[in-house]
Design a protein around this motif. Sequence first.
Motif, PDB file in Angstrom:
ATOM      1  N   TRP A 119       0.518 -12.611   7.348  1.00  0.00           N
ATOM      2  CA  TRP A 119      -0.705 -13.098   6.759  1.00  0.00           C
ATOM      3  C   TRP A 119      -1.205 -14.746   7.068  1.00  0.00           C
ATOM      4  CZ3 TRP A 119      -1.530 -14.180   0.886  1.00  0.00           C
ATOM      5  CH2 TRP A 119      -3.056 -14.161   0.775  1.00  0.00           C
ATOM      6  N   ILE A 120      -0.136 -15.372   6.898  1.00  0.00           N
ATOM      7  CA  ILE A 120      -0.579 -16.982   7.228  1.00  0.00           C
ATOM      8  C   ILE A 120      -0.812 -16.999   8.668  1.00  0.00           C
ATOM      9  CG2 ILE A 120       0.418 -19.337   7.427  1.00  0.00           C
ATOM     10  CD1 ILE A 120       2.293 -18.354   4.928  1.00  0.00           C
ATOM     11  N   LEU A 129       0.698  -1.168   0.226  1.00  0.00           N
ATOM     12  CA  LEU A 129      -0.097   0.104   0.007  1.00  0.00           C
ATOM     13  C   LEU A 129       0.921   1.399   0.034  1.00  0.00           C
ATOM     14  CD1 LEU A 129      -2.811  -1.084   2.548  1.00  0.00           C
ATOM     15  CD2 LEU A 129      -2.764  -1.026   0.169  1.00  0.00           C
ATOM     16  N   SER A 130       2.401   1.214   0.126  1.00  0.00           N
ATOM     17  CA  SER A 130       3.024   2.320   0.394  1.00  0.00           C
ATOM     18  C   SER A 130       3.905   2.341  -1.018  1.00  0.00           C
ATOM     19  CB  SER A 130       3.979   2.396   1.607  1.00  0.00           C
ATOM     20  OG  SER A 130       3.097   2.151   2.648  1.00  0.00           O
ATOM     21  N   ARG A 131       3.478   3.562  -1.721  1.00  0.00           N
ATOM     22  CA  ARG A 131       4.381   3.447  -3.076  1.00  0.00           C
ATOM     23  C   ARG A 131       5.197   4.913  -2.878  1.00  0.00           C
ATOM     24  NH1 ARG A 131      -0.277   1.372  -5.941  1.00  0.00           N
ATOM     25  NH2 ARG A 131      -1.383   3.576  -5.913  1.00  0.00           N
ATOM     26  N   PHE A 132       6.186   4.899  -3.634  1.00  0.00           N
ATOM     27  CA  PHE A 132       7.264   5.814  -3.287  1.00  0.00           C
ATOM     28  C   PHE A 132       8.225   6.029  -4.533  1.00  0.00           C
ATOM     29  CE2 PHE A 132       8.729   2.155  -1.144  1.00  0.00           C
ATOM     30  CZ  PHE A 132       9.688   1.870  -1.560  1.00  0.00           C
ATOM     31  N   GLY A 137       6.246  -0.654  -1.102  1.00  0.00           N
ATOM     32  CA  GLY A 137       6.784  -1.358   0.348  1.00  0.00           C
ATOM     33  C   GLY A 137       5.449  -1.824   1.104  1.00  0.00           C
ATOM     34  N   TRP A 138       5.757  -2.793   1.998  1.00  0.00           N
ATOM     35  CA  TRP A 138       4.712  -3.415   2.825  1.00  0.00           C
ATOM     36  C   TRP A 138       4.439  -2.544   4.267  1.00  0.00           C
ATOM     37  CZ3 TRP A 138       1.509  -6.242   0.366  1.00  0.00           C
ATOM     38  CH2 TRP A 138       1.751  -7.048  -0.808  1.00  0.00           C
ATOM     39  N   MET A 139       5.569  -2.041   4.607  1.00  0.00           N
ATOM     40  CA  MET A 139       5.211  -1.288   6.012  1.00  0.00           C
ATOM     41  C   MET A 139       6.799  -0.784   6.317  1.00  0.00           C
ATOM     42  SD  MET A 139       5.626  -4.236   9.014  1.00  0.00           S
ATOM     43  CE  MET A 139       6.397  -3.030   9.762  1.00  0.00           C
ATOM     44  N   THR A 140       6.627   0.438   7.423  1.00  0.00           N
ATOM     45  CA  THR A 140       7.783   0.723   7.799  1.00  0.00           C
ATOM     46  C   THR A 140       7.892   0.976   9.438  1.00  0.00           C
ATOM     47  OG1 THR A 140       7.014   3.170   8.042  1.00  0.00           O
ATOM     48  CG2 THR A 140       8.152   2.409   5.732  1.00  0.00           C
ATOM     49  N   ASP A 194       0.031  -0.171   9.794  1.00  0.00           N
ATOM     50  CA  ASP A 194       0.514  -0.669   8.394  1.00  0.00           C
ATOM     51  C   ASP A 194       0.087  -2.158   8.349  1.00  0.00           C
ATOM     52  OD1 ASP A 194       1.283   2.108   7.593  1.00  0.00           O
ATOM     53  OD2 ASP A 194       3.344   1.305   7.313  1.00  0.00           O
ATOM     54  N   ILE A 195       0.447  -2.808   9.521  1.00  0.00           N
ATOM     55  CA  ILE A 195       0.276  -4.224   9.437  1.00  0.00           C
ATOM     56  C   ILE A 195      -1.066  -4.566   9.353  1.00  0.00           C
ATOM     57  CG2 ILE A 195       0.387  -6.522  10.743  1.00  0.00           C
ATOM     58  CD1 ILE A 195       3.136  -5.299  11.735  1.00  0.00           C
ATOM     59  N   HIS A 196      -2.024  -3.899  10.063  1.00  0.00           N
ATOM     60  CA  HIS A 196      -3.445  -4.002  10.112  1.00  0.00           C
ATOM     61  C   HIS A 196      -4.039  -3.763   8.694  1.00  0.00           C
ATOM     62  CE1 HIS A 196      -7.646  -4.113  11.604  1.00  0.00           C
ATOM     63  NE2 HIS A 196      -7.923  -3.046  11.050  1.00  0.00           N
ATOM     64  N   ASP A 197      -3.751  -2.642   8.081  1.00  0.00           N
ATOM     65  CA  ASP A 197      -4.317  -2.356   6.928  1.00  0.00           C
ATOM     66  C   ASP A 197      -3.916  -3.280   5.888  1.00  0.00           C
ATOM     67  OD1 ASP A 197      -5.352  -0.121   7.864  1.00  0.00           O
ATOM     68  OD2 ASP A 197      -3.814   1.250   7.338  1.00  0.00           O
ATOM     69  N   THR A 198      -2.585  -3.841   5.887  1.00  0.00           N
ATOM     70  CA  THR A 198      -2.142  -4.883   5.115  1.00  0.00           C
ATOM     71  C   THR A 198      -2.870  -6.354   5.144  1.00  0.00           C
ATOM     72  OG1 THR A 198      -0.041  -3.754   4.630  1.00  0.00           O
ATOM     73  CG2 THR A 198      -0.225  -6.241   4.377  1.00  0.00           C
ATOM     74  N   MET A 199      -3.095  -6.765   6.287  1.00  0.00           N
ATOM     75  CA  MET A 199      -3.628  -8.114   6.683  1.00  0.00           C
ATOM     76  C   MET A 199      -5.002  -7.805   6.053  1.00  0.00           C
ATOM     77  SD  MET A 199      -1.439  -9.969   7.821  1.00  0.00           S
ATOM     78  CE  MET A 199      -0.261  -9.022   6.847  1.00  0.00           C
ATOM     79  N   ARG A 200      -5.805  -6.747   6.325  1.00  0.00           N
ATOM     80  CA  ARG A 200      -7.205  -6.373   5.682  1.00  0.00           C
ATOM     81  C   ARG A 200      -7.242  -6.523   4.068  1.00  0.00           C
ATOM     82  NH1 ARG A 200      -9.642  -1.451   7.940  1.00  0.00           N
ATOM     83  NH2 ARG A 200      -8.025  -0.599   6.454  1.00  0.00           N
TER      84      ARG A 200
END
Length: 237
Positions: free
Chosen positions: A138-139, A68-71, A89-92, A99-105
Amino acid sequence: MPISPDDIRIHTRPTVRTARYAVLGTGPAEAQRVWFVLHGYGQIVPRFLRHFEGVVPEDCCIVAPEGLSRFYIDMPRSDGAHLQRVGAGWMTREAREDDIHDTMRWLDELYADIMQQSPHAAVGVLAFSQGVATATRWIAQGRVRPRAFVAWAGGVAHDVDAQAMTTALQDTDVTLVSGDQDQFVSDDTRAAMLSSLQAWQPAATSVVFAGAHHLERTVLGPLLARLSGPESAARDR
């Protein structure tokens, strides 16, 4: 009067945003095998999927969600040339839990959409570099229960529940892949990665190829084909 850190109050608020993913190979409705593939740091899905050219089995659907993070990848330059290359990227470490919560969703919603179209397909997860940590979260926390998991040249997340991972991977073919010239994976690092995976799935194996920090097609193709088809997957459920 100078502002102290205590004067700044941080708030968070959920919002709606548009995420994207790419599909390669056969469509989900016709696929017997579905691989969810998670890219590494600074990649976007169109570039990431170039490494899959010529190695995707005919009955296989490759689904590549994008972080979700483009740069912009390059440092700023006065001529604006740094605005050419974009990565994701996936998170910082900043606002890490959000970030983790948003990515898992995001991953769970995509998984539900794809599997609604392909309910009987065998499912695999392949993650490269930074994507490996996201894949293990995620797993452990999400809806996916893969028949095969490939951790390619990346470290697992150390904040996942060990019992959740053991349960999720108990019937999973787990493989660690890395190059013998990977600048980010020494022999000691590789051994530690494999040890972490074997703590969750004792049968986890390691594949080492001649090369650096990249996806190697001669290794990637056989791994994609090794995922069991729907008949054996249904038998194992």
